[in-house]
Design a protein around this motif. Structure first.
Motif, PDB file in Angstrom:
ATOM      1  N   TRP A 243       1.009  -1.314  -0.170  1.00  0.00           N
ATOM      2  CA  TRP A 243       0.029  -0.063   0.000  1.00  0.00           C
ATOM      3  C   TRP A 243       0.872   1.155  -0.036  1.00  0.00           C
ATOM      4  CZ3 TRP A 243      -5.345  -1.085   1.109  1.00  0.00           C
ATOM      5  CH2 TRP A 243      -5.692  -2.270   1.466  1.00  0.00           C
ATOM      6  N   PRO A 244       1.461   1.805  -1.014  1.00  0.00           N
ATOM      7  CA  PRO A 244       2.572   2.614  -1.227  1.00  0.00           C
ATOM      8  C   PRO A 244       2.077   4.088  -0.662  1.00  0.00           C
ATOM      9  CG  PRO A 244       1.914   2.119  -3.326  1.00  0.00           C
ATOM     10  CD  PRO A 244       1.160   0.781  -2.571  1.00  0.00           C
ATOM     11  N   GLU A 245       0.748   4.436  -1.131  1.00  0.00           N
ATOM     12  CA  GLU A 245       0.084   5.581  -0.515  1.00  0.00           C
ATOM     13  C   GLU A 245       0.210   5.646   1.023  1.00  0.00           C
ATOM     14  OE1 GLU A 245      -3.224   7.087  -3.076  1.00  0.00           O
ATOM     15  OE2 GLU A 245      -3.111   5.291  -3.930  1.00  0.00           O
ATOM     16  N   ILE A 287      10.475   2.607   3.128  1.00  0.00           N
ATOM     17  CA  ILE A 287      11.857   2.533   3.790  1.00  0.00           C
ATOM     18  C   ILE A 287      12.752   3.758   3.284  1.00  0.00           C
ATOM     19  CG2 ILE A 287      14.229   1.292   4.134  1.00  0.00           C
ATOM     20  CD1 ILE A 287      12.686  -1.066   4.010  1.00  0.00           C
ATOM     21  N   LEU A 288      12.767   3.817   2.113  1.00  0.00           N
ATOM     22  CA  LEU A 288      13.437   4.981   1.485  1.00  0.00           C
ATOM     23  C   LEU A 288      12.877   6.445   1.658  1.00  0.00           C
ATOM     24  CD1 LEU A 288      15.703   5.568  -0.742  1.00  0.00           C
ATOM     25  CD2 LEU A 288      13.993   5.751  -2.540  1.00  0.00           C
ATOM     26  N   VAL A 289      11.757   6.466   1.925  1.00  0.00           N
ATOM     27  CA  VAL A 289      11.158   7.807   2.236  1.00  0.00           C
ATOM     28  C   VAL A 289      11.600   8.031   3.815  1.00  0.00           C
ATOM     29  CG1 VAL A 289       9.090   9.004   2.968  1.00  0.00           C
ATOM     30  CG2 VAL A 289       9.340   7.743   0.644  1.00  0.00           C
ATOM     31  N   ALA A 290      11.519   7.034   4.490  1.00  0.00           N
ATOM     32  CA  ALA A 290      11.760   7.172   5.916  1.00  0.00           C
ATOM     33  C   ALA A 290      13.278   7.710   6.136  1.00  0.00           C
ATOM     34  CB  ALA A 290      11.532   5.798   6.758  1.00  0.00           C
ATOM     35  N   ALA A 291      14.300   6.953   5.464  1.00  0.00           N
ATOM     36  CA  ALA A 291      15.750   7.214   5.607  1.00  0.00           C
ATOM     37  C   ALA A 291      15.794   8.717   5.066  1.00  0.00           C
ATOM     38  CB  ALA A 291      16.329   6.340   4.475  1.00  0.00           C
ATOM     39  N   GLY A 292      14.960   9.219   3.903  1.00  0.00           N
ATOM     40  CA  GLY A 292      15.237  10.451   3.500  1.00  0.00           C
ATOM     41  C   GLY A 292      14.790  11.492   4.395  1.00  0.00           C
ATOM     42  N   LEU A 293      13.754  11.422   5.104  1.00  0.00           N
ATOM     43  CA  LEU A 293      13.161  12.284   5.945  1.00  0.00           C
ATOM     44  C   LEU A 293      13.723  12.378   7.182  1.00  0.00           C
ATOM     45  CD1 LEU A 293       9.101  11.601   5.343  1.00  0.00           C
ATOM     46  CD2 LEU A 293      10.448  13.705   4.312  1.00  0.00           C
ATOM     47  N   SER A 294      14.160  11.132   7.853  1.00  0.00           N
ATOM     48  CA  SER A 294      14.787  11.176   9.197  1.00  0.00           C
ATOM     49  C   SER A 294      16.151  12.009   8.823  1.00  0.00           C
ATOM     50  CB  SER A 294      14.942   9.759   9.497  1.00  0.00           C
ATOM     51  OG  SER A 294      15.957   8.981   8.447  1.00  0.00           O
ATOM     52  N   TRP A 295      16.896  12.007   7.732  1.00  0.00           N
ATOM     53  CA  TRP A 295      18.069  12.941   7.482  1.00  0.00           C
ATOM     54  C   TRP A 295      17.424  14.390   7.309  1.00  0.00           C
ATOM     55  CZ3 TRP A 295      22.499  10.819   8.612  1.00  0.00           C
ATOM     56  CH2 TRP A 295      23.782  11.807   8.510  1.00  0.00           C
ATOM     57  N   ASN A 296      16.360  14.534   6.436  1.00  0.00           N
ATOM     58  CA  ASN A 296      16.043  15.907   6.292  1.00  0.00           C
ATOM     59  C   ASN A 296      14.285  16.019   6.483  1.00  0.00           C
ATOM     60  OD1 ASN A 296      15.657  18.680   5.309  1.00  0.00           O
ATOM     61  ND2 ASN A 296      16.121  18.143   3.279  1.00  0.00           N
ATOM     62  N   HIS A 297      13.939  16.200   7.301  1.00  0.00           N
ATOM     63  CA  HIS A 297      12.417  16.320   7.412  1.00  0.00           C
ATOM     64  C   HIS A 297      11.902  17.600   6.741  1.00  0.00           C
ATOM     65  CE1 HIS A 297      13.346  19.261  10.750  1.00  0.00           C
ATOM     66  NE2 HIS A 297      12.110  19.312  10.570  1.00  0.00           N
ATOM     67  N   ASN A 298      12.412  18.390   6.289  1.00  0.00           N
ATOM     68  CA  ASN A 298      11.861  19.556   5.910  1.00  0.00           C
ATOM     69  C   ASN A 298      11.631  19.357   4.269  1.00  0.00           C
ATOM     70  OD1 ASN A 298      12.176  21.366   7.934  1.00  0.00           O
ATOM     71  ND2 ASN A 298      14.386  21.585   7.920  1.00  0.00           N
ATOM     72  N   THR A 299      11.901  18.182   3.694  1.00  0.00           N
ATOM     73  CA  THR A 299      11.290  17.863   2.464  1.00  0.00           C
ATOM     74  C   THR A 299       9.776  17.889   2.380  1.00  0.00           C
ATOM     75  OG1 THR A 299      13.426  16.390   2.287  1.00  0.00           O
ATOM     76  CG2 THR A 299      11.580  16.330   0.519  1.00  0.00           C
ATOM     77  N   HIS A 300       9.292  18.570   1.218  1.00  0.00           N
ATOM     78  CA  HIS A 300       8.016  18.831   1.213  1.00  0.00           C
ATOM     79  C   HIS A 300       7.238  17.713   0.726  1.00  0.00           C
ATOM     80  CE1 HIS A 300       4.053  20.708  -0.273  1.00  0.00           C
ATOM     81  NE2 HIS A 300       4.442  21.741   0.477  1.00  0.00           N
ATOM     82  N   TYR A 303       6.787  16.729  -3.132  1.00  0.00           N
ATOM     83  CA  TYR A 303       7.801  16.339  -3.737  1.00  0.00           C
ATOM     84  C   TYR A 303       8.221  14.715  -3.288  1.00  0.00           C
ATOM     85  CZ  TYR A 303      12.742  15.091  -4.595  1.00  0.00           C
ATOM     86  OH  TYR A 303      13.860  14.658  -5.133  1.00  0.00           O
ATOM     87  N   VAL A 304       7.688  14.503  -2.263  1.00  0.00           N
ATOM     88  CA  VAL A 304       8.053  13.257  -1.555  1.00  0.00           C
ATOM     89  C   VAL A 304       6.892  12.120  -2.092  1.00  0.00           C
ATOM     90  CG1 VAL A 304       7.650  11.499   0.375  1.00  0.00           C
ATOM     91  CG2 VAL A 304       8.868  13.604   0.619  1.00  0.00           C
ATOM     92  N   HIS A 305       5.714  12.514  -2.403  1.00  0.00           N
ATOM     93  CA  HIS A 305       4.781  11.751  -2.867  1.00  0.00           C
ATOM     94  C   HIS A 305       4.774  11.631  -4.360  1.00  0.00           C
ATOM     95  CE1 HIS A 305       0.748   9.880  -3.181  1.00  0.00           C
ATOM     96  NE2 HIS A 305       0.315  10.729  -4.097  1.00  0.00           N
ATOM     97  N   SER A 306       5.353  12.418  -5.228  1.00  0.00           N
ATOM     98  CA  SER A 306       5.454  12.377  -6.550  1.00  0.00           C
ATOM     99  C   SER A 306       6.875  11.761  -6.932  1.00  0.00           C
ATOM    100  CB  SER A 306       5.313  13.886  -7.150  1.00  0.00           C
ATOM    101  OG  SER A 306       6.520  14.708  -6.883  1.00  0.00           O
ATOM    102  N   SER A 307       7.760  11.801  -6.152  1.00  0.00           N
ATOM    103  CA  SER A 307       9.063  11.305  -6.449  1.00  0.00           C
ATOM    104  C   SER A 307       9.755  10.015  -6.095  1.00  0.00           C
ATOM    105  CB  SER A 307      10.112  12.461  -6.285  1.00  0.00           C
ATOM    106  OG  SER A 307       9.851  13.590  -6.588  1.00  0.00           O
ATOM    107  N   VAL A 308       8.891   9.145  -5.338  1.00  0.00           N
ATOM    108  CA  VAL A 308       9.344   7.877  -4.693  1.00  0.00           C
ATOM    109  C   VAL A 308       9.895   7.022  -6.020  1.00  0.00           C
ATOM    110  CG1 VAL A 308       8.647   5.786  -3.718  1.00  0.00           C
ATOM    111  CG2 VAL A 308       7.530   8.037  -2.992  1.00  0.00           C
TER     112      VAL A 308
END
Length: 537
Positions: A243-245, A287-300, A303-308
């Motif tokens: 369930w990616p969404e 997992i990839l989204v969690a890794a990215g956000l835990s390093w930079n949580h200011n990502t909009h 962008y996250v939703h459209s770029s996975v």
């Protein structure tokens, strides 16, 4: 590169390599990398960034080789913890690896600055009288882990220990420097019980639904002064392709609210349903989204939703625009769309995603097709899904699959780009390709069955009563049932779904969990051909 530790140096090097990937572009003369002059001052939003893997007996438990490849993949995303969740009873734990394998894994993780964390929970309720034996089982299991820095206790066992009249925390045999992680949800309405916890205990706020509100855990942490870790989930369970969404939304809410609320870490959990049909590859987008956000949580969020999909291609497959990431995400989105159609749920509604009861609609069509409500479905819904799934897999994974058998031997998977072929250096790429195509085959089988049920069950007078009733698999025409059964079993020279499922499983996972999930396909085959004697593969 100026760093404060060896671990920081590794993170700096990973950032630099990621920068090179982002700046890479092919031209007529070959590969070309142009990095603009810049200065990066970087640090993580969360210092502890972990992944929890359910290794229950019925789960998809990776072989030791695959687990080490998973560790390397987490390391490449700058994650620094691996939690292995075992089920315990009064007599044993479900540790799926031998003591020597655990020592090897612990050493492998230590060499890469990844902390191996033993995690425990119980399957069902255990009477208080057996708590001493349960604690003894945990204590004995911990002796197999050479360098225990953290011990993680799940929701059920935390609740049991917290409600006992006698403090069992001391019976776990933890050293003075060992940190205990406990479920914060247990203490939402009884914060007074936190006084009995060890001083160094960390609270873990669990929440796996897309719209889960993590604020109660944050409030509990602030009021009691306890360190907090967030635990969202991959949502890659009770489905055929995840369930990616829901997973991405859950992770985004957990990480961002955790950073803003003062949390110290995140552990993204990958649970297993009783029939582990969902391939492990569909855990990677969250997992990839969690890794990215835990390093930079200011990502909009937009962008996250459209770029996975693009991020998976770039940072996991390491072949930009290969299409594999889009294929992983689109299969799950199709599955979510069908589930929403069954419920009559709006396209942006995140309620009960992932499903807390029966699983996705396509999952139900394989596991329990006679009880799926079909009122809101038409044959065109399934035809549309089949067409879209074939398209995205053809664009993202077909050329890889063609070369998988020849390239697995040298550890790579090739992807056709024009006349040339790029090789993915990701060690899991070959398994990803096979599991992607297996998921497509399961989705197509579920859609064929759903389309047949809807066609037969359509009410010709839809203005009188429900538009579609579920006639049950046994009431489908014999020719349709036989055709569907042939998709599941060996026919002539073609390896059908059940055999392919077993083969792919054995390339990446341990054998014990196979039979419980394979039973779903065997049971479906028995429904389609009730007069034939069937034996599981």
């Amino acid at each position: 590169m100026v760093c404060g530790s060896i671990e920081s140096l590794h993170s700096c090097l990973v950032t630099f390599v990621q920068l090179l990937r982002v700046c890479w572009s092919p031209d007529e003369s070959g590969d070309k990398i142009i990095v603009p002059p810049l200065i990066i001052r970087d640090q993580p939003s969360l210092t502890q960034r972990g992944f929890l893997l359910d290794v229950a007996p019925h789960a998809r438990v990776p072989t030791l080789e695959r687990l080490c490849q998973l560790v390397d993949s987490l390391l490449a995303l700058k994650m620094n913890q691996l939690h292995l969740l075992m089920r315990v009873s009064s007599v044993a734990s479900s540790l799926p690896y031998s003591p020597s394998e655990i020592v090897s894994l612990d050493r492998y993780c230590n060499d890469r600055a990844v902390t191996l964390v033993p995690a425990f929970d119980i399957e069902d309720s255990i009477p208080t009288a057996q708590l001493t034996a349960v604690c003894s089982t945990i204590k004995d299991t911990l002796t197999h882990f050479p360098s225990v820095r953290y011990v993680h206790l799940g929701p059920r066992i935390t609740a049991l220990l917290a409600d006992s009249s006698f403090s069992f925390w001391g019976q776990l045999g933890l050293g003075p420097s060992t940190v205990l992680l406990l479920c914060a949800n247990v203490f939402h309405d009884k914060s007074h019980q936190l006084a009995t916890l060890p001083p160094r205990a960390i609270l873990v706020e669990y929440g796996f639904q897309a719209d889960y509100d993590f604020s109660r855990g944050i409030q509990l942490s602030v009021e009691t002064g306890r360190t907090l870790t967030m635990c969202p989930g991959t949502a890659a369970w009770s489905s055929l392709s995840g369930w990616p969404e829901a997973g991405v939304s859950n992770v985004y809410n957990g990480v961002v609210s955790g950073v803003e609320g003062g949390a110290g870490g995140v552990v993204i959990a990958h649970w297993s349903s009783s029939a582990a049909l969902t391939p492990l590859i569909f855990a990677w987008p969250p997992i990839l989204v969690a890794a990215g956000l835990s390093w930079n949580h200011n990502t909009h969020w937009d962008y996250v939703h459209s770029s996975v999909g693009a991020l998976i291609d770039t940072h996991l497959m390491r072949i930009p625009t290969c299409g594999m990431g889009s294929a992983l995400v689109e299969l799950g989105r199709c599955e979510t769309w069908v589930t929403r159609m069954v419920r009559g749920q709006p396209a942006t509604d995140m309620v009960d995603l992932p499903s807390t009861s029966q699983g996705s609609a396509l999952y139900q069509l394989l596991a329990d097709p006679d009880n799926l409500l079909l009122d809101n479905l038409t044959p065109e819904v399934f035809t549309s899904v089949m067409r879209h799934v074939r398209k995205v897999v053809r664009e993202g994974g077909s050329s890889m699959l063609e070369r998988t058998s020849s390239s697995v031997m040298n550890g790579g998977v090739t992807h056709g780009i024009g006349k040339e072929a790029a090789v993915s250096p990701w060690p899991l790429a070959s398994l990803v390709t096979l599991e992607l195509h297996l998921a497509m085959d399961m989705i197509l089988t579920a859609c064929r069955l759903g389309r047949a049920l809807v066609t037969v069950g359509t009410n010709p007078r839809s203005n009188m009563g429900v538009a579609v009733v579920n006639p049950g698999v046994a009431n489908l025409p014999p020719t349709i049932r036989t055709d569907l059964a042939n998709k599941l079993t060996r026919t002539g020279r073609v390896l059908a779904l059940r055999e392919v499922y077993s083969s792919v499983w054995m390339q990446g996972q341990q054998a014990p969990g196979l039979q419980s999930s394979l039973l779903v396909l065997t049971s479906l085959l028995a429904r389609l051909l009730p007069d034939h004697s069937l034996h599981p593969s």
